[in-house]
Design a protein around this motif. Sequence first.
Motif, mmCIF file in Angstrom:
data_model
loop_
_atom_site.group_PDB
_atom_site.id
_atom_site.type_symbol
_atom_site.label_atom_id
_atom_site.label_comp_id
_atom_site.label_asym_id
_atom_site.label_seq_id
_atom_site.Cartn_x
_atom_site.Cartn_y
_atom_site.Cartn_z
ATOM 1 N N ARG A 1 -4.098 5.944 9.112
ATOM 2 C CA ARG A 1 -2.952 6.491 8.398
ATOM 3 C C ARG A 1 -1.889 6.877 9.413
ATOM 4 O O ARG A 1 -2.160 7.035 10.607
ATOM 5 C CB ARG A 1 -3.344 7.723 7.574
ATOM 6 N N SER A 2 -0.680 7.032 8.927
ATOM 7 C CA SER A 2 0.458 7.379 9.768
ATOM 8 C C SER A 2 1.278 8.463 9.085
ATOM 9 O O SER A 2 1.340 8.518 7.844
ATOM 10 C CB SER A 2 1.339 6.132 9.973
ATOM 11 N N LYS A 3 1.880 9.333 9.901
ATOM 12 C CA LYS A 3 2.839 10.263 9.322
ATOM 13 C C LYS A 3 3.787 10.768 10.398
ATOM 14 O O LYS A 3 3.480 10.714 11.602
ATOM 15 C CB LYS A 3 2.137 11.429 8.629
ATOM 16 N N THR B 1 2.385 -0.881 9.776
ATOM 17 C CA THR B 1 2.454 0.483 9.255
ATOM 18 C C THR B 1 3.600 0.590 8.260
ATOM 19 O O THR B 1 4.741 0.202 8.572
ATOM 20 C CB THR B 1 2.679 1.486 10.397
ATOM 21 N N ARG B 2 3.315 1.099 7.081
ATOM 22 C CA ARG B 2 4.373 1.288 6.072
ATOM 23 C C ARG B 2 4.997 2.664 6.281
ATOM 24 O O ARG B 2 4.388 3.696 5.989
ATOM 25 C CB ARG B 2 3.812 1.159 4.661
ATOM 26 N N THR C 1 -2.377 -1.064 8.496
ATOM 27 C CA THR C 1 -3.243 -2.208 8.186
ATOM 28 C C THR C 1 -3.382 -3.104 9.409
ATOM 29 O O THR C 1 -2.375 -3.535 9.987
ATOM 30 C CB THR C 1 -2.646 -3.037 7.029
ATOM 31 N N SER D 1 0.306 4.092 5.160
ATOM 32 C CA SER D 1 -0.883 3.275 5.409
ATOM 33 C C SER D 1 -0.677 2.411 6.641
ATOM 34 O O SER D 1 0.429 1.970 6.952
ATOM 35 C CB SER D 1 -1.194 2.399 4.194
ATOM 36 N N LYS E 1 0.843 -1.185 0.000
ATOM 37 C CA LYS E 1 0.000 0.000 0.000
ATOM 38 C C LYS E 1 0.883 1.241 0.000
ATOM 39 O O LYS E 1 2.104 1.156 0.103
ATOM 40 C CB LYS E 1 -0.890 0.016 1.248
ATOM 41 N N SER E 2 0.245 2.384 -0.012
ATOM 42 C CA SER E 2 0.999 3.640 -0.023
ATOM 43 C C SER E 2 1.734 3.843 1.292
ATOM 44 O O SER E 2 1.337 3.318 2.341
ATOM 45 C CB SER E 2 0.045 4.809 -0.253
ATOM 46 N N LYS F 1 -6.275 10.938 7.822
ATOM 47 C CA LYS F 1 -7.397 10.011 7.869
ATOM 48 C C LYS F 1 -7.152 8.872 8.871
ATOM 49 O O LYS F 1 -6.026 8.596 9.270
ATOM 50 C CB LYS F 1 -7.636 9.402 6.476
#
Length: 820
Positions: free
Chosen positions: A623-625, A553-554, A535, A533, A529-530, A620
Amino acid sequence: MGSPRVVIIGAGIVGANLADELTARGWDQITVVDQGPLPLTGGSTSHAPGLVFQTNASKTMTEFARYTVEKFVGMDVDGEWCFSRLGGLEVATTLERLADLHRKQGWATSWGIEGTVLDPQECVKLHPLIDESQILGGLYVPTDGLAKASRAVVALARRSEARGAVFRGLTKVTGIEQGNGRVTGVATSNGVIPADIVVSCAGFWGPNIGAMVGMNVPLLPLAHQYAKTDQIPELVGRNSELAEAGFPILRHQDHDLYYREHGDRLGIGTYAHRPMPVSLRDLEESDAVSACDMPSMLPFTGEDFAPSWEQSRRLLPSLESAKIDTGFNGVFSFTPDGGPLVGESADVAGFWIAEAVWVTHSAGVARAVAQLLVDGRSEIELHGCDVHRFEEIQLAPDYVSETSQQNFVEIYDVLHPLQPRVSPRNLRVSPFHARQRELGAVFLESGGWERPHWFEANASLLEYLPEEWTPPARDAWSAKFHSPIAAVEAWRTRTAVAMYDMTPLRRLEISGRGASSLLDHLTTGKMDKSIGSVTYTLALDHAGGVRSDLTVTRLSADTFQVGANGNLDLDYFRRQMPGDGSVQIRDITGGTCCIGLWGPRARDLVQALSSDDFSNESFKYFRSKNARIAGVPVTAMRLSYVGELGWELYTSADNGLRLWDVLWQEGHQYGVIAAGRAAFNSLRMEKGYRAWGTDMTTEHNPYEAGLGFAVRRQKEEFVGRMALEGVGDATVTRRLACLRVDDGRSVVLGQEPVFLDGRPAGYVTSAAFGHTVGAPIAYAWLPASAAPGTPVEIQYFDRRVAATVVAEPLVDPEMKRIKA
């Protein structure tokens, strides 16, 4: 191609059972070696009293014991029995013990064992030596009984040898041969035996064998007293030499005692004495082993036995005129948590252990190990037995020694499910620990971690708690290790914002060009995934059982952070790594920390401290950042195990305290509190979130567990996919169901049996008071036909509690709060 060459080290009850189980499955190149003579080798089996009480708080251990009984009942040696189904009787002399026997009868019912709590008169009818005036009642399990361990070993060896196994006595293991990271043979005093698989069933000698491959075997040999009386007049003529016993085996756990007949004499075992650790260096190895002289039988210390003798005479007046004829201090294996040790070395492929296994569980453990070797999985789940369940800190010799001795002391104690260790403590603390102590955190312990369960600083909020959030008073048992403060913490999480310490949750970093492919193969979700993301996914075994649930988490193209359930996940991922160097796995738990910041004011709080955009449009759900909070670099993941808006905020351990402080200081204007595991557990259950190892294990598939949504059927391949063909929500015959207790007050704690139409139909996994819904709730395994609205009953000690199956989740089924 023939079966693998297997060398089993140890010809006691575990090794002999394993040889039998493997040869029964068609493996015919089995060699069993022991340093002692055959069949009486001088280990724990050779002097084991053989009492088999099946009922255990652990479903797995009860299943092991039940299989041992079933197997041994059908065995004999030249017409002489290997198991005598005399029944088991555990008596209570205190009200606390009597209540505990009702709880234990509940476990038996949960796990499918018949058991009944009897009044004193009924107990004495079964065992006339008991003084009726001394007891308040007893638990009787008719299928318990006596295992003749030394005779069972002969029967098992004969059967195994008839199928091709070879047993070699007086053969001391001197080393484990290795090549290319695998076992190749076993070096012995009589030469090298080639091997593809080596299984150490060496009992208390296990640490020495494990050391030969650099494997830590966290086991402590301890001496345990056993004595035989002289002739008891009331027993004369009752038992033949062959039968040995006629009364049920007997436990007097209020004084750490157990009893069995030896013809016209009585055998007495006690755990009431001081722990007696045994150094393997001090044990004599002997070629001349007899029934009364072996390395594992140390001299009897009469002064240690004196209090037990006094208590025995009170319970059994027939002993008043009797004397102790013989006695010894027998060596047995104890572990830090009381469970067996099963598993394969992490470093040397093909080297396995099955240690710290008593006669009671021997056949069950052996069957499980045989299934692991032959089929690749055990039909009975083993996470509480896997040697890799321990954290690194728990493998330290001092830790193993202290905790194993404590398990000896507490072996018959009435222990609460939440009861924490008293010592050792404060082994692992998060960077927030000092602040938590200032707030009056009440810590329980798990895996060496100190984990706040509630905060006394929140007690002042009780006077502001709305009436609809005020929980009813609890009974004494469910109130243990609990506080009404948990209601405050749940309330403020749902209405303001709370900080939860999520640091103890295991975090793995899986990176490299092969990381995405590996995770895609090992999990049920889509991994490619991007970046950013998150999951929620499952790791299954090949039979489709839930090995673990994970949050992946990517972080970058080749870097993933995996929220795992413990050391077993780390061990599994490392074993599955490709050998080409394309994947690296690091346990980053100790170097990082995490605050779960959750509640409707969470965004207001975090946004006030950050120039990064935490709005719903920019950030969202799932999501992670990377962001900065008051200058502190964090990895923020928008997910929540309590079902509220918020984030898991990760940072390095050195930045942790600053992160806590800035959130705490700014958070006062938003009503921030610190909250603990008691509130967390209630909130996650209201949201329908499962706890792996409690709610589901490898014995359950995702659809039974209510986790079918985490299985991406479009994926062409993942471990367990084939087993799920044709399986779905509509096909399952059992299901993890949510229950709401009808009276709104009766809190259960887990493992209680659940009755449907008056018959046992399942058992409770997790339970809590649901503070948001104002009623006790529970999850339980039940037939799939038990749809929402179905009335059931939960057996809590000696009473039935009415409950109703309800639709889940109980809170925010539309996900409006969590996605706000």
